[in-house]
Every structure is written in structure tokens, then in C-alpha cells.
Design an enzyme around this catalytic site. Structure first.
Site, PDB file in Angstrom:
ATOM      1  N   GLY A  32      24.580  71.615  79.834  1.00 28.26           N
ATOM      2  CA  GLY A  32      25.942  71.866  80.294  1.00 28.26           C
ATOM      3  C   GLY A  32      26.859  70.696  80.015  1.00 28.26           C
ATOM      4  O   GLY A  32      26.465  69.539  80.161  1.00 28.26           O
TER       5      GLY A  32
ATOM      6  N   GLY B 200      16.703  68.872  81.704  1.00 24.08           N
ATOM      7  CA  GLY B 200      16.123  69.647  80.613  1.00 24.08           C
ATOM      8  C   GLY B 200      16.253  68.938  79.276  1.00 24.08           C
ATOM      9  O   GLY B 200      15.331  68.945  78.457  1.00 24.08           O
TER      10      GLY B 200
ATOM     11  N   ASP C  78      26.305  68.284  88.489  1.00 26.18           N
ATOM     12  CA  ASP C  78      25.510  68.588  89.684  1.00 26.18           C
ATOM     13  C   ASP C  78      24.997  67.341  90.397  1.00 26.18           C
ATOM     14  O   ASP C  78      24.635  67.403  91.573  1.00 26.18           O
ATOM     15  CB  ASP C  78      24.316  69.467  89.310  1.00 26.18           C
TER      16      ASP C  78
ATOM     17  N   ARG D 117      43.927  75.480 101.292  1.00 32.42           N
ATOM     18  CA  ARG D 117      44.224  75.234 102.707  1.00 32.42           C
ATOM     19  C   ARG D 117      45.682  75.547 103.018  1.00 32.42           C
ATOM     20  O   ARG D 117      46.011  76.051 104.110  1.00 32.42           O
ATOM     21  CB  ARG D 117      43.886  73.796 103.088  1.00 32.42           C
TER      22      ARG D 117
ATOM     23  N   ARG E 148      24.197  74.241  90.953  1.00 32.67           N
ATOM     24  CA  ARG E 148      22.839  74.806  90.807  1.00 32.67           C
ATOM     25  C   ARG E 148      22.124  74.736  92.158  1.00 32.67           C
ATOM     26  O   ARG E 148      22.612  75.268  93.146  1.00 32.67           O
ATOM     27  CB  ARG E 148      22.054  74.086  89.713  1.00 32.67           C
TER      28      ARG E 148
ATOM     29  N   GLU F 299      26.629  76.929  95.499  1.00 30.04           N
ATOM     30  CA  GLU F 299      26.154  78.156  94.856  1.00 30.04           C
ATOM     31  C   GLU F 299      24.645  78.339  94.986  1.00 30.04           C
ATOM     32  O   GLU F 299      24.148  79.467  94.908  1.00 30.04           O
ATOM     33  CB  GLU F 299      26.553  78.163  93.379  1.00 30.04           C
TER      34      GLU F 299
END
EC number: 2.7.1.11
Length: 319
Positions: free
Chosen positions: A11, A104, A127, A154, A171, A222
Site C-alpha cells: 500500500g 509483506g 497503519d 463535528r 487493517r 476498520e
């Protein structure tokens, strides 16, 4: 060592271009020829190399994404393909490879080192879940993007007296949610690393409502679950209008923050220095505020762990 190459894999993350720039300019400063590998490991096995010059990395320090492009290459997991990649590198007289990416990407880099080709890694992942470093490139920018979104939401939450569930990326890691939630003043933060009870979240919303608070912000990572389902359940059990915003890939793009630019520059330069010193099979990183490096083997043994004291701080500040 006379020739090295650099690639980005996995990514994209804000600051990757800054790291590429640092690798190229540090390498040239040290008398090296530097090549870029286009499209990550896919480009490596296709021999897609481009010579890098001082000018080729001009005006990229502020750009998000990666000028070298990136891809995920499942076939690179094959040892035969890895050996072919090494052959291609050697045919091009390249003697060392710098890989910018996540866990990875480093598994592929470790395999190349074990097969006899020197590699050094630079952690690039919004992440912030890579072991061996307290910080990975792109995290700060992603958090700032999320905080800016929370601030804007907000305003609407206040104006319409609504509850908002905001789902952020990460992730299986809760770093973005935790940092953005604290900095955005969220009433509740839900992350994979801490047990949560949606009933507790609902009770906190109701308690706030009883003392006159008419809007709430819930930040969810998530990796925990679906924000849409949580929003639906919260509205059903509180009776308060609840909206859901999934920030998604806007967190991956954008101009890198000053901190990301600084860390990317330092990590890129250190990666070149380590290769020239004969170090291989290692990832540069930051520990307790200091630049350091860790073997790929150690990196693969675990993952970066979140500071749960910040989570407890968030709960105490959002009463």
C-alpha cells in the site's frame, strides 16, 4: 558497491516519495548510481528499471503516493521467481536493493537476502503496525487527515444534534483510530487491541444526553467491525439520529506532513548508509526517538503494539 536500486511495495503511504528522494540523493552524494524499480516486485521480475538522477526526484518531497508506483505481486512468493529476480538485478550490475513498504514487502526482501542479495527495508505504512519500529512512514499524515475530517464532521454533528460513527483505516491495528480519536475529542474509540462493549458506548451516549450533550463522535477502527452496522445499532438503541462516515482511502493520499517528511528523509539516508556498510537483511526504524535498525527476522516475529495507556487516557478525557 557502485549501483543500488529502490522500490516501493504494498500500500502507498504519504512520505514514500520523500524516502525515494532521500535514497537517490544520498546515494548520488556517496558516489553511487541509483535505479528505481517501477511497480514494486512485479517490476523487479520484469526488469523494469529506470535510472534516477538528482532531477528525477526534484519537486516530489511534497507529493503523496509513489512516483515509482506500487503493486502486490503474489508470484514473488515463489523461490524460483525470487532467484530470477536476483539474476535480473545482477545482469544489470545492481548490488543492493532498498525496499520501502510494509511487513509483506519485507518478507520478500528477507528472501532475497537469504538467497544472497543484500536488501535493506524502510517501513512505509499508514497503519503503523510494523514490528521493530515505533513509527512507519505515512502514519502521521493519515492521522492528521482523519483528525481534519473529524473536526469537520463535528461541526455538522453539533449543528444537527446527531451522533456520528466514523470508521478509519488501519487493517488489524488501532493506531489511527486511537490517535485520531484522542486528537479529535471522540466520545468513544473502538480498537481491535482493547475489549469493547457496544452497550457501554451506548450508555455513554445516553449519559451525555442526560447532561445536555446533544451530539457525539464515535471513532471505530476498520479491524473491529463494520461502522455501518454499529451506527444502525446505536440509533436503534438510543433513538438518536446516527450517521456513519467511512473515511476510506483519503487517508492514504495527500501531501505528507512535516514529520513524515523528516522521518522519511532520515530513514532513506540511513538505508543507503547501511547498504554501503555491508549491512543486509535489516529494516531501518525509530525506537525511543532514535534511528536504529532491526533484522527482517525480528520484524516478522511480531507486530508493533499499541500504547494502551493512551486508550485509558481517551476514556478518562471523554467522560
Amino acid at each position: 558497491m557502485k549501483k543500488i536500486a529502490v522500490l516501493t511495495s504494498g500500500g502507498d503511504a504519504p512520505g514514500m516519495n520523500t524516502a525515494i528522494r532521500a535514497v537517490v540523493r544520498r546515494g548520488i552524494h556517496k558516489g553511487l548510481d541509483v535505479f528505481g524499480v517501477v511497480n514494486g516486485y512485479k517490476g523487479l521480475i520484469e526488469g523494469d528499471f529506470t535510472p534516477m538522477s538528482l532531477g528525477s526526484v526534484g519537486d516530489i518531497i511534497h507529493r503523496g503516493g509513489t512516483i515509482l508506483k506500487t503493486s502486490r505481486c503474489e508470484e514473488f512468493k515463489d523461490t524460483i521467481v525470487q532467484q530470477q529476480a536476483i539474476q535480473i538485478l545482477r545482469e544489470n550490475e545492481i548490488e543492493g536493493l532498498i525496499v520501502i513498504g510494509g511487513d509483506g514487502s519485507f518478507r520478500g526482501a528477507r528472501k532475497l537476502t537469504e538467497l544472497g542479495f543484500p536488501t535493506v527495508g524502510i517501513p512505509g505504512s499508514i497503519d503503523n503496525d510494523i514490528a521493530g519500529t515505533d513509527y512507519s512512514i505515512g502514519f502521521d499524515t493519515a492521522v492528521n487527515t482523519a483528525v481534519q475530517a473529524i473536526d469537520k464532521i463535528r461541526d455538522t454533528a453539533f449543528s444537527h444534534e446527531r451522533t456520528y460513527v466514523i470508521e478509519v483505516m488501519g487493517r488489524g491495528a488501532g493506531d489511527i483510530a486511537l490517535w485520531a480519536g484522542v486528537c479529535g475529542g471522540a466520545e468513544s474509540i473502538i480498537i481491535p487491541e482493547a475489549d469493547y462493549d457496544l452497550e457501554d458506548v451506548i450508555d455513554r451516549i445516553k449519559q451525555g444526553h442526560q447532561r445536555g450533550k446533544r451530539h457525539s463522535i464515535i471513532v471505530v477502527a476498520e479491524g473491529v467491525g463494520k461502522g455501518l452496522q454499529m451506527g444502525k445499532e446505536i440509533q436503534e438503541k438510543t433513538g438518536f439520529e446516527t450517521k456513519v462516515t467511512i473515511l476510506g482511502h483519503i487517508q492514504r493520499g495527500g501531501s505528507p506532513s512535516a514529520y513524515d517528511r523528516m522521518m522519511s528523509s532520515q530513514m532513506g539516508a540511513l538505508a543507503v548508509d547501511l547498504l554501503m556498510e555491508g549491512k543486509k537483511g535489516v529494516m531501518v526504524g525509530v525506537k525511543s526517538g532514535q534511528l536504529t535498525f532491526t533484522t527482517f527476522v525480528e520484524v516478522e516475529k511480531g507486530r508493533h503494539t499499541i500504547d494502551l495507556s493512551i486508550y485509558e487516557l481517551a476514556r478518562s478525557l471523554s467522560i
